[in-house]
Every structure is written in structure tokens, then in C-alpha cells.
Design a protein around this motif. Structure first.
Motif, PDB file in Angstrom:
ATOM      1  N   CYS A 110       0.819  -1.223   0.000  1.00  0.00           N
ATOM      2  CA  CYS A 110       0.000   0.000   0.000  1.00  0.00           C
ATOM      3  C   CYS A 110       0.849   1.267   0.000  1.00  0.00           C
ATOM      4  O   CYS A 110       0.313   2.374   0.120  1.00  0.00           O
ATOM      5  N   GLY A 111       2.168   1.126  -0.075  1.00  0.00           N
ATOM      6  CA  GLY A 111       3.036   2.292  -0.191  1.00  0.00           C
ATOM      7  C   GLY A 111       3.775   2.670   1.066  1.00  0.00           C
ATOM      8  O   GLY A 111       4.427   3.719   1.096  1.00  0.00           O
ATOM      9  N   ALA A 112       3.702   1.852   2.126  1.00  0.00           N
ATOM     10  CA  ALA A 112       4.397   2.198   3.360  1.00  0.00           C
ATOM     11  C   ALA A 112       5.903   2.088   3.216  1.00  0.00           C
ATOM     12  O   ALA A 112       6.646   2.821   3.859  1.00  0.00           O
ATOM     13  N   GLY A 113       6.371   1.187   2.363  1.00  0.00           N
ATOM     14  CA  GLY A 113       7.810   1.006   2.191  1.00  0.00           C
ATOM     15  C   GLY A 113       8.395   1.993   1.200  1.00  0.00           C
ATOM     16  O   GLY A 113       7.710   2.841   0.627  1.00  0.00           O
ATOM     17  N   ASP A 114       9.696   1.874   0.973  1.00  0.00           N
ATOM     18  CA  ASP A 114      10.417   2.772   0.082  1.00  0.00           C
ATOM     19  C   ASP A 114      10.685   2.118  -1.267  1.00  0.00           C
ATOM     20  O   ASP A 114      10.625   0.902  -1.407  1.00  0.00           O
ATOM     21  N   GLU A 115      10.993   2.950  -2.243  1.00  0.00           N
ATOM     22  CA  GLU A 115      11.511   2.545  -3.545  1.00  0.00           C
ATOM     23  C   GLU A 115      10.650   1.467  -4.211  1.00  0.00           C
ATOM     24  O   GLU A 115      11.039   0.318  -4.347  1.00  0.00           O
ATOM     25  N   PRO A 116       9.408   1.845  -4.659  1.00  0.00           N
ATOM     26  CA  PRO A 116       8.503   0.870  -5.271  1.00  0.00           C
ATOM     27  C   PRO A 116       9.013   0.285  -6.573  1.00  0.00           C
ATOM     28  O   PRO A 116       8.480  -0.700  -7.060  1.00  0.00           O
ATOM     29  N   GLY A 117      10.045   0.853  -7.167  1.00  0.00           N
ATOM     30  CA  GLY A 117      10.557   0.325  -8.419  1.00  0.00           C
ATOM     31  C   GLY A 117      11.407  -0.921  -8.266  1.00  0.00           C
ATOM     32  O   GLY A 117      11.736  -1.579  -9.251  1.00  0.00           O
ATOM     33  N   ARG A 118      11.789  -1.270  -7.053  1.00  0.00           N
ATOM     34  CA  ARG A 118      12.660  -2.423  -6.844  1.00  0.00           C
ATOM     35  C   ARG A 118      11.939  -3.739  -7.112  1.00  0.00           C
ATOM     36  O   ARG A 118      10.719  -3.839  -7.016  1.00  0.00           O
ATOM     37  N   ALA A 119      12.751  -4.771  -7.404  1.00  0.00           N
ATOM     38  CA  ALA A 119      12.185  -6.097  -7.644  1.00  0.00           C
ATOM     39  C   ALA A 119      11.403  -6.577  -6.431  1.00  0.00           C
ATOM     40  O   ALA A 119      10.349  -7.214  -6.563  1.00  0.00           O
ATOM     41  N   PHE A 120      11.903  -6.262  -5.226  1.00  0.00           N
ATOM     42  CA  PHE A 120      11.223  -6.711  -4.016  1.00  0.00           C
ATOM     43  C   PHE A 120       9.800  -6.172  -3.947  1.00  0.00           C
ATOM     44  O   PHE A 120       8.889  -6.870  -3.480  1.00  0.00           O
ATOM     45  N   HIS A 121       9.572  -4.940  -4.393  1.00  0.00           N
ATOM     46  CA  HIS A 121       8.233  -4.350  -4.337  1.00  0.00           C
ATOM     47  C   HIS A 121       7.245  -5.199  -5.129  1.00  0.00           C
ATOM     48  O   HIS A 121       6.141  -5.518  -4.648  1.00  0.00           O
ATOM     49  N   TRP A 122       7.634  -5.587  -6.345  1.00  0.00           N
ATOM     50  CA  TRP A 122       6.720  -6.344  -7.185  1.00  0.00           C
ATOM     51  C   TRP A 122       6.596  -7.789  -6.725  1.00  0.00           C
ATOM     52  O   TRP A 122       5.498  -8.380  -6.783  1.00  0.00           O
ATOM     53  N   LEU A 123       7.677  -8.385  -6.268  1.00  0.00           N
ATOM     54  CA  LEU A 123       7.583  -9.734  -5.714  1.00  0.00           C
ATOM     55  C   LEU A 123       6.680  -9.764  -4.488  1.00  0.00           C
ATOM     56  O   LEU A 123       5.867 -10.679  -4.299  1.00  0.00           O
ATOM     57  N   ASN A 124       6.823  -8.753  -3.637  1.00  0.00           N
ATOM     58  CA  ASN A 124       5.982  -8.670  -2.445  1.00  0.00           C
ATOM     59  C   ASN A 124       4.511  -8.480  -2.825  1.00  0.00           C
ATOM     60  O   ASN A 124       3.624  -9.114  -2.256  1.00  0.00           O
ATOM     61  N   LEU A 125       4.261  -7.592  -3.791  1.00  0.00           N
ATOM     62  CA  LEU A 125       2.892  -7.271  -4.188  1.00  0.00           C
ATOM     63  C   LEU A 125       2.201  -8.447  -4.868  1.00  0.00           C
ATOM     64  O   LEU A 125       1.044  -8.773  -4.557  1.00  0.00           O
ATOM     65  N   LEU A 126       2.905  -9.103  -5.791  1.00  0.00           N
ATOM     66  CA  LEU A 126       2.268 -10.105  -6.641  1.00  0.00           C
ATOM     67  C   LEU A 126       2.441 -11.537  -6.151  1.00  0.00           C
ATOM     68  O   LEU A 126       1.679 -12.419  -6.564  1.00  0.00           O
ATOM     69  N   LEU A 127       3.445 -11.788  -5.303  1.00  0.00           N
ATOM     70  CA  LEU A 127       3.715 -13.168  -4.889  1.00  0.00           C
ATOM     71  C   LEU A 127       3.689 -13.339  -3.376  1.00  0.00           C
ATOM     72  O   LEU A 127       2.840 -14.066  -2.840  1.00  0.00           O
ATOM     73  N   TYR A 128       4.626 -12.678  -2.684  1.00  0.00           N
ATOM     74  CA  TYR A 128       4.799 -12.948  -1.257  1.00  0.00           C
ATOM     75  C   TYR A 128       3.528 -12.695  -0.448  1.00  0.00           C
ATOM     76  O   TYR A 128       3.088 -13.549   0.326  1.00  0.00           O
ATOM     77  N   THR A 129       2.949 -11.502  -0.601  1.00  0.00           N
ATOM     78  CA  THR A 129       1.812 -11.136   0.245  1.00  0.00           C
ATOM     79  C   THR A 129       0.580 -11.999  -0.026  1.00  0.00           C
ATOM     80  O   THR A 129      -0.004 -12.555   0.918  1.00  0.00           O
ATOM     81  N   PRO A 130       0.125 -12.160  -1.286  1.00  0.00           N
ATOM     82  CA  PRO A 130      -1.037 -13.040  -1.500  1.00  0.00           C
ATOM     83  C   PRO A 130      -0.789 -14.473  -1.032  1.00  0.00           C
ATOM     84  O   PRO A 130      -1.679 -15.099  -0.436  1.00  0.00           O
ATOM     85  N   LEU A 131       0.420 -14.980  -1.281  1.00  0.00           N
ATOM     86  CA  LEU A 131       0.726 -16.347  -0.892  1.00  0.00           C
ATOM     87  C   LEU A 131       0.705 -16.506   0.626  1.00  0.00           C
ATOM     88  O   LEU A 131       0.148 -17.480   1.154  1.00  0.00           O
ATOM     89  N   CYS A 132       1.305 -15.547   1.333  1.00  0.00           N
ATOM     90  CA  CYS A 132       1.349 -15.635   2.796  1.00  0.00           C
ATOM     91  C   CYS A 132      -0.039 -15.508   3.419  1.00  0.00           C
ATOM     92  O   CYS A 132      -0.374 -16.228   4.370  1.00  0.00           O
ATOM     93  N   LEU A 133      -0.866 -14.610   2.891  1.00  0.00           N
ATOM     94  CA  LEU A 133      -2.212 -14.451   3.438  1.00  0.00           C
ATOM     95  C   LEU A 133      -3.057 -15.699   3.187  1.00  0.00           C
ATOM     96  O   LEU A 133      -3.777 -16.173   4.084  1.00  0.00           O
ATOM     97  N   THR A 134      -2.961 -16.248   1.984  1.00  0.00           N
ATOM     98  CA  THR A 134      -3.735 -17.459   1.663  1.00  0.00           C
ATOM     99  C   THR A 134      -3.254 -18.652   2.481  1.00  0.00           C
ATOM    100  O   THR A 134      -4.052 -19.385   3.081  1.00  0.00           O
ATOM    101  N   ALA A 135      -1.948 -18.853   2.504  1.00  0.00           N
ATOM    102  CA  ALA A 135      -1.397 -19.979   3.264  1.00  0.00           C
ATOM    103  C   ALA A 135      -1.622 -19.809   4.755  1.00  0.00           C
ATOM    104  O   ALA A 135      -1.892 -20.787   5.469  1.00  0.00           O
ATOM    105  N   GLY A 136      -1.524 -18.581   5.249  1.00  0.00           N
ATOM    106  CA  GLY A 136      -1.760 -18.326   6.667  1.00  0.00           C
ATOM    107  C   GLY A 136      -3.188 -18.638   7.070  1.00  0.00           C
ATOM    108  O   GLY A 136      -3.439 -19.210   8.140  1.00  0.00           O
ATOM    109  N   ALA A 137      -4.149 -18.267   6.204  1.00  0.00           N
ATOM    110  CA  ALA A 137      -5.546 -18.583   6.496  1.00  0.00           C
ATOM    111  C   ALA A 137      -5.765 -20.093   6.510  1.00  0.00           C
ATOM    112  O   ALA A 137      -6.483 -20.632   7.377  1.00  0.00           O
ATOM    113  N   GLY A 138      -5.125 -20.793   5.563  1.00  0.00           N
ATOM    114  CA  GLY A 138      -5.244 -22.246   5.550  1.00  0.00           C
ATOM    115  C   GLY A 138      -4.641 -22.893   6.786  1.00  0.00           C
ATOM    116  O   GLY A 138      -5.216 -23.829   7.348  1.00  0.00           O
TER     117      GLY A 138
END
Length: 483
Positions: A110-138
Motif C-alpha cells: 500500500c506504499g508504506a515502504g520505500d523505492e517501489p521500483g525495486r524487484a522486491f516491491h513487485w515480488l511482495n505485491l504479486l507473490l509474497y503477500t497473496p501467498l502468505c495471506l492465503t497460506a496463513g488462512a489455511g
């Protein structure tokens, strides 16, 4: 009929954890796929710099494999009466960890972190966060926080002795929910402290160190409005404000050197009263040396002696390595520049959210005084004026943010690799009681630099310009005398 949901969820979760473990095992062999090196891999995977070494990776891989086995056993209803509560607790811990990571990732997305252009920003947005929320709920469902729960192998019907949540006492369900909610609440509080809490800026500070002889000056360039002081006449000497400090830290040396030199002390971006015009500044060696280059160009200084302390010693070194024709001599006081780990309190700043939280929490005046007591050996020098001088400019929002941005961005492998080819005469001064960078590093600089004079000062800490002002000034005067 037995519910197939928990076994499927358990298999999927176990596969996810085991796959993560295998990646860690591969990285432990020295493989850095899909990044070019370990540092880039760490930044892409974690958003910060942590050591990707077997000593760190192998225990993590073992932990992931153990939790994968526990989650799978929980989902399949395996384990005796004594083991089942342990498997449930491990699964609940996995759920908490995944959901906390998902919550933090959502904040970054949601923009709390720095430097949205980094690879980590997109990996976090598209992979890490959805995967962690889904797996955590399971995992939470598998742990019995909600849903149908898990029945032990061989059990049938809601009234069986090992029945899941439907047959479990309400009190157990609330215990599990509370155990899950607590880390989520703590993570939310930490995120507030890192990204929403505003410690407040101390505006209107007037430093007694900025005397009429060396008052504030400003120089506008396309990059920044640089704050600096100038005093004396003669051949130029440019001093970079130490680390997270500003021009006042060199005031003793300015008075001494200005008798025979024109002395400039400049706040680079993230220091003192310099203000960036460029929003997307690179907080790394390219950015800092580029800023210094722009300042020297604007002053019209084609060649000068250059000095720095701590971080700024590393910036001065990097600039001299990149622009050897512009620097005649180097004065490095307990400088950065070697590819070695910082103290743990500084290494922690490299982690997203953790760095922001620590900087915000350490923005008070009492924290500034405590920092001075770690940096200086001579406690009698710590007056109210000195504490205010360190504290007030450091509360400015841009300066606070610069602390963790620089810690994450500066890569001293670059400077260490070029040390044997750094040809300028260099004075290296270190305090033997330095609590930030160990004095043994002085000898490494002396061994790697072709033309180095190394001096170790007993009874001196890291903030050499203040702690041992007269001795440092004398050494600098002698070294610069024959320019």
C-alpha cells in the motif's frame, strides 16, 4: 464422511514449506539464482541485506522442513494424544508467522515502504503477500482456529474422542484465536510505529557552533540545496559531515585548519540542513559521490583535499577512487569502506519495517544523549548544547529516513576492492576505544592502501572530531601542511 479439506490444505502447506526449505538449501551451496549475487538476492527476497551464508541458511532450512512435517502430520490426523497438541501448536505458529508476514507485506504494497521500483516491491505485491495471506488462512483453519478442524486418523463422527473444533470446548477455540490474534496485534502496532507514527521535527534550532566566522551558507544545484560552512584562506580542504551528523562536528578542525587553508564543511543529502530537490535520489555510493561531485562543481573546485569520518569517510574514499584527478589527499577518520558487518543495532536497520521502527523509536533527545555516550570516551564533553546539536537536526524527517536508506544502500565491497589502486596519500586515524568500527580495521586500511599513514589514538572513541579534537586537528594540520 471424512472431510478432505484439512488433508489437502496440509499437503499444500507442507509442499510450500518444503519448497522454501529446498531453496534455502540451494542458496547455502553458493547458488544465488535468480539474482546475480548474494546481496542482490537478499534485497530481492527480503527487501534488505542479511547474510546468505550456510550458517544462516541451513538452520532455516531445517526449521522449515520440521514445520512442513508437523503441518502434514497435523492435517492427516497423525500423532498420539501427547503429540497432537504439539502439532497443533506448531501449525498455529506457522499460521501466525504467515499472517504477520502477509500483514506487513500488505502495508508495503500500500506504499508504506520505500523505492517501489525495486524487484522486491513487485515480488511482495504479486507473490509474497497473496501467498502468505492465503497460506496463513489455511494454516489457521488447520490449527482449529475456525472451520471444521482435523480429526485424528481412524476417528469418525463428531462425537469421536479426537473430534476437531466442532466437538472441542469453546474455551479451546478462543485460546487458539487469542494466540493467533496476539502476534497480529503486535505486528500492527509495530507497523504503526514504523510507518504511521511521527516523532516530530525540531524546527527553529539555532546552533551556537555556527559562529559569525563560519556561519551557514547555502548553495543551490539541480540536485539539492547544500548547507555548508566556509572559513579561512589558502589551498582548499573539503570535509564531509560525519555519518548521520552535520557540519558542527568539524568545528574544532575548521578553526585549526583555516589558519592555512580554505576549509569547507558540507552536509551531503540526509545530513543537517541540506535539502534534496530530486525526489528519487539513490541512497548508495553512486548517489552520495554524485552529490559531492555536483557540490564541488558548483563551488568551482577542480582539485582539493578531502576528509570524512565514519560513513562520510567511506564516501570520501569512494569519491577519490572514482575521481582521482580531483582529490590530492584523503583524511579518513574511522571510516567505512571495508566489506565487514556493522554492529547489530545498525545491521537491523537494513530490514524493512524494523529499520523504520528503530529510527522512529530512537528519535528522542534521551536516545541522542545515549548515543553520544557510546560514541565518546570523554563523558565530560557531553553538554546540553552538544546533545541538542546531535538531536535536533536528526529529527528532521528527511534525515531520519536517510539513516535506514543509506544503511541498506551502501555497498562497501566496491570501495574495498579498489583500495590497492587508491593512489592518493591517505591519513587514517582511529580511536582504540571505538565502539562502532573496531580499531583492527585501521590496520587493514594500512595494509591495503598503497600510501597510507595510520594513527591509532588511545582514549578515543568513534566520534573522533569531538572526542579527541586537538589531537585530530594536529594530525590533520601536519598531514595537509605539505600539499
Amino acid at each position: 464422511m471424512r472431510n478432505s479439506g484439512p488433508p489437502r490444505t496440509a499437503v499444500a502447506l507442507a509442499a510450500l514449506l518444503a519448497g522454501d526449505a529446498l531453496l534455502h538449501l540451494a542458496w547455502a551451496t553458493g547458488l544465488t539464482w535468480p539474482a546475480p549475487d548474494a546481496r542482490a538476492l537478499s534485497i530481492a527476497v527480503l527487501g534488505g541485506v542479511v547474510p546468505f551464508t550456510p550458517r544462516v541458511l541451513l538452520p532455516l532450512a531445517a526449521l522449515l522442513l520440521a514445520t512442513a512435517a508437523a503441518v502434514l502430520a497435523r492435517g492427516l490426523g497423525l500423532g498420539g494424544r501427547r503429540l497432537r497438541p504439539v502439532l497443533g501448536a506448531v501449525t498455529l505458529a506457522v499460521a501466525a508467522g504467515l499472517l504477520v508476514r502477509g500483514l506487513v507485506g500488505a502495508a508495503w504494497a500500500c506504499g508504506a515502504g520505500d523505492e517501489p521500483g525495486r524487484a522486491f516491491h513487485w515480488l511482495n505485491l504479486l507473490l509474497y503477500t497473496p501467498l502468505c495471506l492465503t497460506a496463513g488462512a489455511g494454516a489457521a483453519r488447520l490449527a482449529g482456529v475456525w472451520g471444521t478442524g482435523v480429526r485424528p486418523a481412524g476417528a469418525s463422527g463428531a462425537g469421536s474422542p479426537g473430534a476437531g473444533v466442532r466437538g472441542a470446548p469453546r474455551r479451546r477455540v478462543w485460546i487458539r484465536r487469542t494466540a493467533l490474534a496476539l502476534p497480529l496485534a503486535l505486528a500492527g502496532t509495530a507497523l504503526y510505529g514504523a510507518y504511521a507514527y511521527d516523532p516530530g521535527e525540531q524546527h527553529g534550532y539555532r546552533s551556537p557552533y555556527l559562529t559569525a566566522a563560519a556561519g551557514s551558507r547555502y548553495l543551490d544545484t539541480p540536485l539539492a540545496r547544500f548547507h555548508y560552512v566556509r572559513q579561512g584562506t589558502g589551498s582548499p580542504v573539503v570535509l564531509l559531515s560525519p555519518g548521520a551528523s552535520w557540519t558542527f562536528a568539524w568545528h574544532h578542525q575548521v578553526d585549526a585548519l583555516s589558519r592555512t587553508h580554505t576549509v569547507y564543511v558540507v552536509d551531503l543529502p540526509g545530513q543537517g540542513f541540506t535539502r534534496l530537490h530530486e525526489q528519487h535520489f539513490n541512497w548508495d555510493l553512486d548517489g552520495m559521490t554524485g552529490a559531492l561531485d555536483g557540490f564541488l562543481d558548483a563551488l568551482g573546485l577542480p582539485r582539493t583535499a578531502l576528509g570524512g569520518n565514519s560513513w562520510s569517510g567511506g564516501w570520501a574514499l569512494a569519491y577519490a577512487q572514482r575521481h582521482p584527478g580531483r582529490i590530492s589527499r584523503l583524511v579518513l577518520l574511522a571510516p567505512s569502506g571495508l566489506d565487514e558487518r556493522d554492529p547489530m543495532t545498525w545491521e537491523a536497520l537494513k530490514l524493512p519495517a524494523v529499520g523504520e521502527l528503530l529510527v522512529n523509536a530512537g528519535s528522542g533527545r534521551s536516545a541522542a544523549e545515549a548515543s553520544l555516550r557510546r560514541l565518546l570516551v570523554h563523558d565530560e564533553l557531553i553538554t546540553d548544547d552538544l546533545v541538542d546539536a546531535v538531536w535536533a537536526p536528526g529529527t528532521l524527517d528527511a534525515n531520519r529516513r536517510a539513516v535506514y536508506r543509506l544503511e541498506r544502500g551502501l555497498d562497501w565491497r566496491e570501495t574495498e576492492a579498489v583500495l590497492p589502486r587508491t593512489r592518493q596519500p591517505v591519513l587514517v586515524v582511529w580511536g582504540r576505544q571505538d565502539s562502532v568500527l573496531p580499531v583492527a580495521q585501521a590496520r587493514r586500511f594500512g595494509a591495503l592502501l598503497p600510501d597510507a599513514t595510520v594513527r591509532e589514538l588511545d582514549g578515543c572513541g568513534h566520534a573522533l572530531t569531538l572526542d579527541c579534537a586537538d589531537r585530530v586537528s594536529t594530525l590533520m594540520e601536519e598531514f595537509l601542511r605539505d600539499r
